[in-house]
Design a protein around this motif. Structure first.
Motif: not given
Length: 515
Positions: A77-78, A81-82, A87
């Protein structure tokens, strides 16, 4: 942590992640605490055994498995996000590529992503809808429907004809075996209405009380779905409906009006409102169709596959997931399983494409959803499922579908923006202004209720509604059904959302062990 993104196709990426062991210290601490609670080591109280004792007793691999399996979802997830313009719209396929004990953990995650979509200019979309016409035949039909609410049934000694009501005792057998779920007694049925059992109207038409007929029809549900059944319909009574005279006295009985002319004028006005709602439905359907047809969208295969599997599951569910019975049912309908699968695939691809287009439109128009809109949608869907809103919220939260409901509302508002920007004309060539009916994507009063229901809610006090009001509402609800069909085409049924809208939960359960 270091991560890189490789684009494998317009709809799929591979994310390469490398995590230093220094960043995993909190995960190791949690792993030791968890393992210590699960094992019993002589000389130590539960949960108090030191890390070195646990590793000596169980082995380093057990600890690493626990750490890696717990850390990968968060690190994935990290990394997402980065990453720029990534998407995800599906569950990732995660593979642990290296565990260098004491140094680093490396894994890859392949996942489908939203493709880049170039939308056509909304103001270039032109659609044509039907004229708003209310002929006298339609007004008379509404008046007759209202009279029917006040009609009386009286028994007659003659054969049953269309529009008569008959009391029926029904029974069915398949290969001589009684079918309990297809049997009933004292069932009231209006001859000619159809939709109950194929062949029933033909069987009872012309029968008098005390007579019966047996015919063959295919069952569509239950244990014998898809099989031919011998159905016996016994008529125990024939009744005809007598309608009250259409006069001023009836107008006073059925409504707040004093004269029949006033009542008729009101019905005409309400039918005009319904026709305008039908224009909204037509415009929305046609704008959506034109927008999707004009947009090139590469389809994420895993999302399409999930949609196909969901549709097939729902279809076979009615046959207790018996593929053979389902295939027999299709054969009886004149369709092969191959044809069914092809049709489902086509529908799934269209639905996925529609959702992606609406999502891209929502991004382009910067559509947002506020708490009130989300709450209204949840309340409406809870009513559809006949559940208390609190229970409905609990269930969709447990299923991870709250985000899907949010997406539904956002897509609906994006579609409103498209309709507002498009050019809509009627069959006569005149422009159609729908702004007073559809509102705008920026308004906060959008809900999942159809435009037909909203307009009638403003015109009718449902608590003190007269029978004339009820008749108009019923007509509007028929338009609302068509409205809901448009929602379905756009994939706007939150409770039935596919994995495309589901929150991304990496499946790293056995990653370390597999490595």
């Amino acid at each position: 942590m270091k991560s890189t993104v490789e684009r494998l196709s317009p709809t799929r990426v591979r994310i390469n992640v490398e995590v230093p062991f220094d960043e995993l210290k909190p995960d190791f601490d949690r792993a030791y605490r968890k393992i210590a609670q699960q094992v019993r080591i002589p000389g130590f109280r539960p949960g108090k055994a030191p890390a070195r004792i646990l590793e000596a007793r169980l082995g380093r691999g057990v600890v690493l498995d626990e750490v890696v399996n717990a850390a990968i979802p968060a690190k994935y997830s990290e990394a997402v996000t980065s990453a720029d313009e990534v998407n995800p719209i599906g569950r990732p396929d995660i593979e642990v590529t290296e565990i260098a004990d004491g140094d680093h953990l490396a894994f890859t995650a392949e996942v489908d992503v939203r493709p880049e979509i170039s939308l056509p200019d909304l103001d270039g979309i032109t659609v044509t809808v039907d004229d708003v016409e209310v002929d006298e035949a339609a007004v008379k039909e509404e008046l007759d429907n209202l009279r029917g609410r006040f009609g009386t049934l009286s028994g007659v000694e003659r054969p049953a004809g269309d529009d008569d009501f008959v009391l029926l005792d029904l029974s069915a057998t398949v290969d001589g075996e009684p079918v309990e779920e297809a049997s009933t007694s004292g069932f009231s049925y209006q001859v000619g209405q159809g939709g109950l059992i194929d062949g029933l109207d033909e069987a009872v038409r012309g029968l008098s009380a005390g007579e019966s007929a047996t015919f063959t029809s295919q069952l569509v549900a239950g244990e014998f779905a898809g099989k031919d059944a011998e159905i016996t319909a016994a008529v125990t009574a024939v009744k005809e409906r007598e309608l009250p005279e259409a006069d001023d006295e009836f107008a006073q009985l059925a409504s707040e009006f004093d004269t029949l002319d006033e009542l008729t004028d009101d019905l005409r006005t309400r039918l005009g409102q319904v026709r305008r709602m039908e224009q909204v439905t037509q415009a929305r359907d046609k704008v959506l169709e034109a927008l999707v047809d004009a947009t090139d969208v590469p389809l994420p295969e895993s999302v399409v596959t999930a949609e196909v599997e969901s549709r097939v599951h729902d279809a076979v569910h009615a046959f207790d997931h018996d593929d053979d019975r389902f295939t027999q049912f299709l054969d009886a309908q004149g369709k092969s399983r191959e044809e069914f699968d092809a049709d489902v695939r086509t529908e799934a691809e269209r639905n996925v494409k529609t959702r992606l287009v609406l999502d891209a439109l929502a991004e382009q128009e910067q559509v947002s959803v506020n708490d009130q809109e989300l709450t209204e949608r949840i309340i409406y869907q809870a009513q559809q499922y006949q559940m208390p809103p609190e229970e409905f919220v609990r269930r969709i939260q447990e299923a991870g579908q709250l985000g899907a409901v949010y997406s539904d509302v956002r897509r609906s508002k994006a579609l409103i923006a498209a309709v507002a920007a498009a050019t809509v004309t009627d069959e006569s060539g005149g422009p159609v202004d729908l702004s007073d009916l559809i509102g705008s994507a920026d308004e906060s009063d959008e809900s999942d209720e159809s435009d037909a229901e909203q307009a009638d809610a403003e015109q009718v006090d449902t608590e003190g509604a007269s029978e004339a009001d009820a008749a108009a509402v019923e007509t509007a609800e028929e338009s609302a059904d068509a409205d809901q069909t448009a929602d379905d085409a756009a994939g706007t049924d939150g409770a039935g959302a596919t994995e495309a809208e589901a929150p991304v939960q990496p499946e790293g359960g056995r990653a370390a062990s597999d490595a």
